[in-house]
Design a protein around this motif. Sequence first.
Motif, PDB file in Angstrom:
ATOM      1  N   TYR A   1      84.207  -8.966  53.198  1.00  0.00           N
ATOM      2  CA  TYR A   1      83.503  -9.098  51.916  1.00  0.00           C
ATOM      3  C   TYR A   1      82.627 -10.362  51.885  1.00  0.00           C
ATOM      4  N   GLY A   2      82.547 -11.038  53.005  1.00  0.00           N
ATOM      5  CA  GLY A   2      81.669 -12.203  53.096  1.00  0.00           C
ATOM      6  C   GLY A   2      82.119 -13.363  52.244  1.00  0.00           C
ATOM      7  N   GLY A   3      83.402 -13.552  52.084  1.00  0.00           N
ATOM      8  CA  GLY A   3      83.973 -14.642  51.282  1.00  0.00           C
ATOM      9  C   GLY A   3      85.323 -14.147  50.821  1.00  0.00           C
ATOM     10  N   GLU A   4      85.574 -14.305  49.521  1.00  0.00           N
ATOM     11  CA  GLU A   4      86.855 -13.776  49.043  1.00  0.00           C
ATOM     12  C   GLU A   4      86.666 -12.323  48.611  1.00  0.00           C
ATOM     13  N   GLN A   5      87.571 -11.457  49.039  1.00  0.00           N
ATOM     14  CA  GLN A   5      87.443 -10.037  48.710  1.00  0.00           C
ATOM     15  C   GLN A   5      87.602  -9.808  47.209  1.00  0.00           C
ATOM     16  N   THR A   6      87.119  -8.667  46.749  1.00  0.00           N
ATOM     17  CA  THR A   6      87.271  -8.314  45.332  1.00  0.00           C
ATOM     18  C   THR A   6      88.733  -8.013  45.045  1.00  0.00           C
ATOM     19  N   GLN A   7      89.069  -8.030  43.766  1.00  0.00           N
ATOM     20  CA  GLN A   7      90.430  -7.672  43.368  1.00  0.00           C
ATOM     21  C   GLN A   7      90.741  -6.240  43.809  1.00  0.00           C
ATOM     22  N   GLN A   8      89.733  -5.360  43.677  1.00  0.00           N
ATOM     23  CA  GLN A   8      89.936  -3.953  44.016  1.00  0.00           C
ATOM     24  C   GLN A   8      90.170  -3.747  45.508  1.00  0.00           C
ATOM     25  N   ALA A   9      89.664  -4.691  46.316  1.00  0.00           N
ATOM     26  CA  ALA A   9      89.821  -4.545  47.769  1.00  0.00           C
ATOM     27  C   ALA A   9      91.284  -4.524  48.179  1.00  0.00           C
ATOM     28  N   ARG A  10      92.121  -5.047  47.337  1.00  0.00           N
ATOM     29  CA  ARG A  10      93.552  -5.060  47.688  1.00  0.00           C
ATOM     30  C   ARG A  10      94.126  -3.653  47.786  1.00  0.00           C
ATOM     31  N   GLU A  11      93.418  -2.652  47.245  1.00  0.00           N
ATOM     32  CA  GLU A  11      93.833  -1.254  47.459  1.00  0.00           C
ATOM     33  C   GLU A  11      93.894  -0.930  48.941  1.00  0.00           C
ATOM     34  N   LEU A  12      93.124  -1.670  49.723  1.00  0.00           N
ATOM     35  CA  LEU A  12      93.022  -1.351  51.154  1.00  0.00           C
ATOM     36  C   LEU A  12      94.244  -1.809  51.937  1.00  0.00           C
ATOM     37  N   TRP A  13      95.072  -2.666  51.337  1.00  0.00           N
ATOM     38  CA  TRP A  13      96.192  -3.176  52.137  1.00  0.00           C
ATOM     39  C   TRP A  13      97.476  -3.464  51.360  1.00  0.00           C
ATOM     40  N   THR A  14      97.541  -3.058  50.073  1.00  0.00           N
ATOM     41  CA  THR A  14      98.786  -3.305  49.319  1.00  0.00           C
ATOM     42  C   THR A  14      99.445  -1.994  48.915  1.00  0.00           C
ATOM     43  N   TYR A  15     100.720  -2.096  48.561  1.00  0.00           N
ATOM     44  CA  TYR A  15     101.516  -0.931  48.164  1.00  0.00           C
ATOM     45  C   TYR A  15     102.153  -1.165  46.799  1.00  0.00           C
ATOM     46  N   ARG A  16     102.826  -0.121  46.314  1.00  0.00           N
ATOM     47  CA  ARG A  16     103.663  -0.284  45.129  1.00  0.00           C
ATOM     48  C   ARG A  16     104.864  -1.154  45.500  1.00  0.00           C
ATOM     49  N   PRO A  17     105.387  -1.898  44.554  1.00  0.00           N
ATOM     50  CA  PRO A  17     106.599  -2.667  44.858  1.00  0.00           C
ATOM     51  C   PRO A  17     107.732  -1.717  45.237  1.00  0.00           C
ATOM     52  N   MET A  18     108.578  -2.136  46.124  1.00  0.00           N
ATOM     53  CA  MET A  18     109.644  -1.241  46.599  1.00  0.00           C
ATOM     54  C   MET A  18     110.904  -2.039  46.906  1.00  0.00           C
ATOM     55  N   ASN A  19     112.036  -1.437  46.612  1.00  0.00           N
ATOM     56  CA  ASN A  19     113.316  -2.032  46.977  1.00  0.00           C
ATOM     57  C   ASN A  19     113.896  -1.219  48.140  1.00  0.00           C
ATOM     58  N   PHE A  20     113.694  -1.737  49.357  1.00  0.00           N
ATOM     59  CA  PHE A  20     114.134  -0.994  50.540  1.00  0.00           C
ATOM     60  C   PHE A  20     115.654  -0.951  50.655  1.00  0.00           C
ATOM     61  N   ALA A  21     116.329  -1.915  50.056  1.00  0.00           N
ATOM     62  CA  ALA A  21     117.797  -1.907  50.107  1.00  0.00           C
ATOM     63  C   ALA A  21     118.313  -0.658  49.385  1.00  0.00           C
ATOM     64  N   ARG A  22     117.687  -0.363  48.244  1.00  0.00           N
ATOM     65  CA  ARG A  22     118.135   0.805  47.481  1.00  0.00           C
ATOM     66  C   ARG A  22     117.833   2.092  48.246  1.00  0.00           C
ATOM     67  N   LEU A  23     116.643   2.179  48.830  1.00  0.00           N
ATOM     68  CA  LEU A  23     116.309   3.376  49.619  1.00  0.00           C
ATOM     69  C   LEU A  23     117.306   3.551  50.762  1.00  0.00           C
ATOM     70  N   ALA A  24     117.628   2.438  51.429  1.00  0.00           N
ATOM     71  CA  ALA A  24     118.562   2.504  52.563  1.00  0.00           C
ATOM     72  C   ALA A  24     119.932   2.975  52.095  1.00  0.00           C
ATOM     73  N   GLU A  25     120.370   2.457  50.962  1.00  0.00           N
ATOM     74  CA  GLU A  25     121.672   2.887  50.416  1.00  0.00           C
ATOM     75  C   GLU A  25     121.668   4.397  50.163  1.00  0.00           C
TER      76      GLU A  25
END
Length: 563
Positions: A493-517
């Motif tokens: 983005y030639g500097g700091e990316q836009t807020q929307q750019a985070r769609e390209l590398w972020t996920y919903r919050p997740m609790n993997f301990a619960r999934l594993a259980e």
Amino acid sequence: MMLGHNQKRTGAEVLADMLAGYGVTHVFMVPAVLRRSFAEMERRTRIARVHCHGEKSAAYMADGYARASGRPGVCMAQVIGALNLAAGLRDACLAHSPVIAMTGGRDPKTKFRKVYQEVDDVPAFEPVTKMNATVDDVARFPDMVRQAFRTATTGAPGPVHLQFRGNEGQVDVEEAEMEALVEAQFAHVPPFRPEPDAASVQAALELLQKAARPIIVAGGGVRASGAARELVALAEALQIPVATSLNGKDNIPGIHPLSVGVVGSYSRESANRAVNHADLVCFIGTETGGMTTHFWAVPQVGTPAIQIDIEPESLGRNYPLQASVLGDAKVVLGRMLAQADKGSAKTRAAWVNEIASLRSDWYAKYKADLESDAVPIHPARMCHELSLHVPDDAIVVVDTGHAGMWMGGMYDLRAPTQSYMRSAGHLGWAFPAGIGAKAACPERPVVVFTGDAGFWYHIGEVETAVRWNIASVTIVNNNGGGNQSKRGFDRAYGGEQTQQARELWTYRPMNFARLAEDMGALGIRVENPADIAPALAKALAAQRPAVIDVATDIDALAPTAVT
Ligand SMILES: Cc1ncc(C[n+]2csc(CCOP(=O)(O)OP(=O)(O)O)c2C)c(N)n1
Ligand SMILES: [Mg+2]
């Protein structure tokens, strides 16, 4: 049992007996492939037939099994899953891991008729294997399986592929007069220890002894040769510091005074500085590839160099050499140690002092991160907790990306009895590879370090680990995204990316301990750094598959390589 001639046996009987004869304890696969062979394994052997949720993870399990034990790992897929399996061989190929892949393949009776599910898979295995062959006649089982083990384990080890005739490899139900021949020598790495030429050893040793600031860069070839003890003994005798490649990180404990850390891209600053200040670099069992040399900047091409390797074509590939030694690392280092002039060590006192400063400078620079009490947790603190608390006989298995950078740079092995294995580049490798490592070495603790993006890839294999009670402990550096991408997208983005750019590398919050259980494993959620060590102790004591979900800081970026 030796069979007389004229005794007909099925391919399935012979394959089952041969795998057992080679000491294979687990086969990782998605059905349906070589079904009769699996029935014969049940009747005739104690081989565990680990049925996975995907062919790629089956290949990674076989790879982890092989790297942890030095014994070939076996994975299988029917024709429609063959390319998924091939994709999983790529890391084994990059890391020189002896994996044997078996697939079903096309039958001459139906080729070119648009038969269900089939394409010509063989070419896709070509770039990721040392040997890529078809078994069309059942009488070829004994020689082709032997050749597969021989090829996988000799020289620089690597993957092989055998495609068995029939969509599901049904050639295994056919019979021929044959015996299940086993060459036990090729059941493990290394099967041979080629002797070096004596003059070449002498030449390399003299250069090392004359150098004022020599350094050793020890790679995966030292690990494959089981030469860590000889490496450390030579380093101590001549007072030569040791850097390792990421693949060779367990060649010397990080706490050893002559260890400067991992050199290259996913590295520790002290290693890059030491290698770039050396007046002679001795490469042992490393391909001198882009990762280990930070794309040939560490050391710079032209730095005086010598190299020891089992593969002649590796000698001098990227750095012109003043001396080269062809042979097994353990034998070569043993010869050097026997002939070493230990009196020359004192000429390097100033260099060893400089190394001590580089080591302590690094610890001082990162002390605040390593001991950080921040919430969400700083990943460096996770690494530090693992340095302190991973058991002395543990196998640590690490994913790529930031996981590779954090652990490669920040984690210290404490004991020569600890092992370290890492993804050679594939995100998602570590979790299934850890299952394979634990299958191969059930008596050793296995601790996996992965990011959340890495863990998502093969999360279904938690169920596999539970079903087979393969009790690896997986620690997820859970920052809710693939934050290694942050810098790259800022650049894009030639500097700091836009807020929307985070769609390209972020996920919903997740609790993997619960999934594993929910999948039947032990799950522990950690949100405070003081809880990491107790969680690890609890997970290791549980003797069942465990996932420790650590809530970490999405803005914490791993240090990049210095030149
Ligand atoms: C098969 C594959 N695809 C893509 C990548 C590129 N890649 C490297 S790291 C990364 C993100 C890693 O995220 P995570 O595992 O959560 O670790 P974090 O960076 O957040 O610590 C990606 C997509 C890769 N290494 N391998
Ligand atoms: Mg992440």
